[in-house]
Motif scaffolding. Structure first.
Motif, mmCIF file in Angstrom:
data_model
loop_
_atom_site.group_PDB
_atom_site.id
_atom_site.type_symbol
_atom_site.label_atom_id
_atom_site.label_comp_id
_atom_site.label_asym_id
_atom_site.label_seq_id
_atom_site.Cartn_x
_atom_site.Cartn_y
_atom_site.Cartn_z
ATOM 1 N N HIS A 1 0.818 -1.208 0.000
ATOM 2 C CA HIS A 1 0.000 0.000 0.000
ATOM 3 C C HIS A 1 0.853 1.259 0.000
ATOM 4 N N ALA A 2 2.043 1.200 0.554
ATOM 5 C CA ALA A 2 2.957 2.348 0.499
ATOM 6 C C ALA A 2 3.343 2.643 -0.952
ATOM 7 N N LYS A 3 3.586 1.592 -1.738
ATOM 8 C CA LYS A 3 3.908 1.799 -3.166
ATOM 9 C C LYS A 3 2.694 2.311 -3.929
ATOM 10 N N ILE A 4 1.523 1.769 -3.622
ATOM 11 C CA ILE A 4 0.295 2.242 -4.270
ATOM 12 C C ILE A 4 0.123 3.737 -4.003
ATOM 13 N N LYS A 5 0.305 4.145 -2.738
ATOM 14 C CA LYS A 5 0.161 5.562 -2.389
ATOM 15 C C LYS A 5 1.180 6.405 -3.149
ATOM 16 N N ARG A 6 2.406 5.942 -3.216
ATOM 17 C CA ARG A 6 3.457 6.684 -3.924
ATOM 18 C C ARG A 6 3.116 6.849 -5.400
ATOM 19 N N TYR A 7 2.723 5.752 -6.056
ATOM 20 C CA TYR A 7 2.382 5.824 -7.481
ATOM 21 C C TYR A 7 1.152 6.697 -7.720
ATOM 22 N N ALA A 8 0.155 6.599 -6.843
ATOM 23 C CA ALA A 8 -1.060 7.412 -6.998
ATOM 24 C C ALA A 8 -0.726 8.894 -6.903
ATOM 25 N N GLU A 9 0.152 9.248 -5.997
ATOM 26 C CA GLU A 9 0.522 10.658 -5.859
ATOM 27 C C GLU A 9 1.296 11.148 -7.082
ATOM 28 N N ILE A 10 2.090 10.283 -7.675
ATOM 29 C CA ILE A 10 2.790 10.646 -8.920
ATOM 30 C C ILE A 10 1.780 10.855 -10.047
ATOM 31 N N ILE A 11 0.816 9.943 -10.160
ATOM 32 C CA ILE A 11 -0.218 10.062 -11.203
ATOM 33 C C ILE A 11 -1.003 11.355 -11.019
ATOM 34 N N ARG A 12 -1.390 11.656 -9.781
ATOM 35 C CA ARG A 12 -2.163 12.882 -9.523
ATOM 36 C C ARG A 12 -1.364 14.140 -9.854
ATOM 37 N N GLN A 13 -0.055 14.110 -9.674
ATOM 38 C CA GLN A 13 0.785 15.268 -10.007
ATOM 39 C C GLN A 13 0.870 15.502 -11.516
ATOM 40 N N LYS A 14 0.607 14.476 -12.293
ATOM 41 C CA LYS A 14 0.721 14.576 -13.757
ATOM 42 C C LYS A 14 -0.552 15.094 -14.417
ATOM 43 N N THR A 15 -1.571 15.332 -13.650
ATOM 44 C CA THR A 15 -2.836 15.807 -14.206
ATOM 45 C C THR A 15 -3.206 17.160 -13.607
ATOM 46 N N PHE A 16 -4.150 17.829 -14.217
ATOM 47 C CA PHE A 16 -4.576 19.139 -13.729
ATOM 48 C C PHE A 16 -6.006 19.399 -14.169
ATOM 49 N N ASP A 17 -6.673 20.284 -13.474
ATOM 50 C CA ASP A 17 -8.018 20.741 -13.833
ATOM 51 C C ASP A 17 -7.884 22.057 -14.592
ATOM 52 N N TRP A 18 -8.784 22.320 -15.510
ATOM 53 C CA TRP A 18 -8.776 23.609 -16.183
ATOM 54 C C TRP A 18 -10.195 24.038 -16.491
ATOM 55 N N GLU A 19 -10.348 25.318 -16.691
ATOM 56 C CA GLU A 19 -11.656 25.891 -17.004
ATOM 57 C C GLU A 19 -11.573 26.704 -18.284
ATOM 58 N N ASP A 20 -12.679 26.712 -19.009
ATOM 59 C CA ASP A 20 -12.818 27.623 -20.138
ATOM 60 C C ASP A 20 -14.246 28.161 -20.108
ATOM 61 N N ASP A 21 -14.683 28.782 -21.164
ATOM 62 C CA ASP A 21 -16.013 29.404 -21.183
ATOM 63 C C ASP A 21 -17.147 28.392 -21.029
ATOM 64 N N SER A 22 -16.885 27.131 -21.388
ATOM 65 C CA SER A 22 -17.955 26.139 -21.310
ATOM 66 C C SER A 22 -17.982 25.386 -19.978
ATOM 67 N N GLY A 23 -17.031 25.643 -19.102
ATOM 68 C CA GLY A 23 -17.073 25.015 -17.783
ATOM 69 C C GLY A 23 -15.734 24.467 -17.325
ATOM 70 N N LYS A 24 -15.803 23.681 -16.268
ATOM 71 C CA LYS A 24 -14.601 23.103 -15.676
ATOM 72 C C LYS A 24 -14.391 21.691 -16.208
ATOM 73 N N TYR A 25 -13.147 21.366 -16.473
ATOM 74 C CA TYR A 25 -12.755 20.037 -16.913
ATOM 75 C C TYR A 25 -11.808 19.460 -15.871
ATOM 76 N N TRP A 26 -12.120 18.277 -15.393
ATOM 77 C CA TRP A 26 -11.359 17.654 -14.326
ATOM 78 C C TRP A 26 -10.263 16.772 -14.897
ATOM 79 N N GLY A 27 -9.071 16.874 -14.327
ATOM 80 C CA GLY A 27 -7.994 15.952 -14.676
ATOM 81 C C GLY A 27 -8.319 14.573 -14.119
ATOM 82 N N ILE A 28 -8.551 14.529 -12.822
ATOM 83 C CA ILE A 28 -9.035 13.324 -12.141
ATOM 84 C C ILE A 28 -10.156 13.782 -11.222
ATOM 85 N N ARG A 29 -11.298 13.170 -11.387
ATOM 86 C CA ARG A 29 -12.448 13.538 -10.562
ATOM 87 C C ARG A 29 -12.846 12.343 -9.718
ATOM 88 N N THR A 30 -13.111 12.574 -8.456
ATOM 89 C CA THR A 30 -13.498 11.484 -7.572
ATOM 90 C C THR A 30 -14.980 11.587 -7.250
#
Length: 77
Positions: free
Chosen positions: A38-67
């Motif tokens: 589980h320590a490795k899972i947590k480490r990899y998940a945090e790396i994956i989350r760092q590689k994504t981002f949310d952004w907004e434009d005129d049509s709304g918000k787009y989620w990189g990763i949404r829970t």
């Protein structure tokens, strides 16, 4: 698509698996003390989350990763 023969799909499957375990086991809320798997899972998940981002434009918000909470999942018996 067979992820065994398509590297891009295999990577997506790997990331999805890591994030699923990360949230199912509550690793986003606690440290997995004494559990190297589980320590490795947590480490990899945090790396994956760092590689994504949310952004907004005129049509709304787009989620990189949404829970979603587990109350949004319905399974038939």
């Amino acid at each position: 698509m067979d992820s065994e023969i398509t590297p891009g799909i295999k990577l997506a499957d790997f990331c999805a698996y890591i994030l699923r375990i990360y949230y199912e086991r509550g690793l986003d809320r606690q440290d997995p003390r004494g559990d190297p798997y589980h320590a490795k899972i947590k480490r990899y998940a945090e790396i994956i989350r760092q590689k994504t981002f949310d952004w907004e434009d005129d049509s709304g918000k787009y989620w990189g990763i949404r829970t979603m909470g587990k109350e949004h999942f319905y399974y038939k018996d």
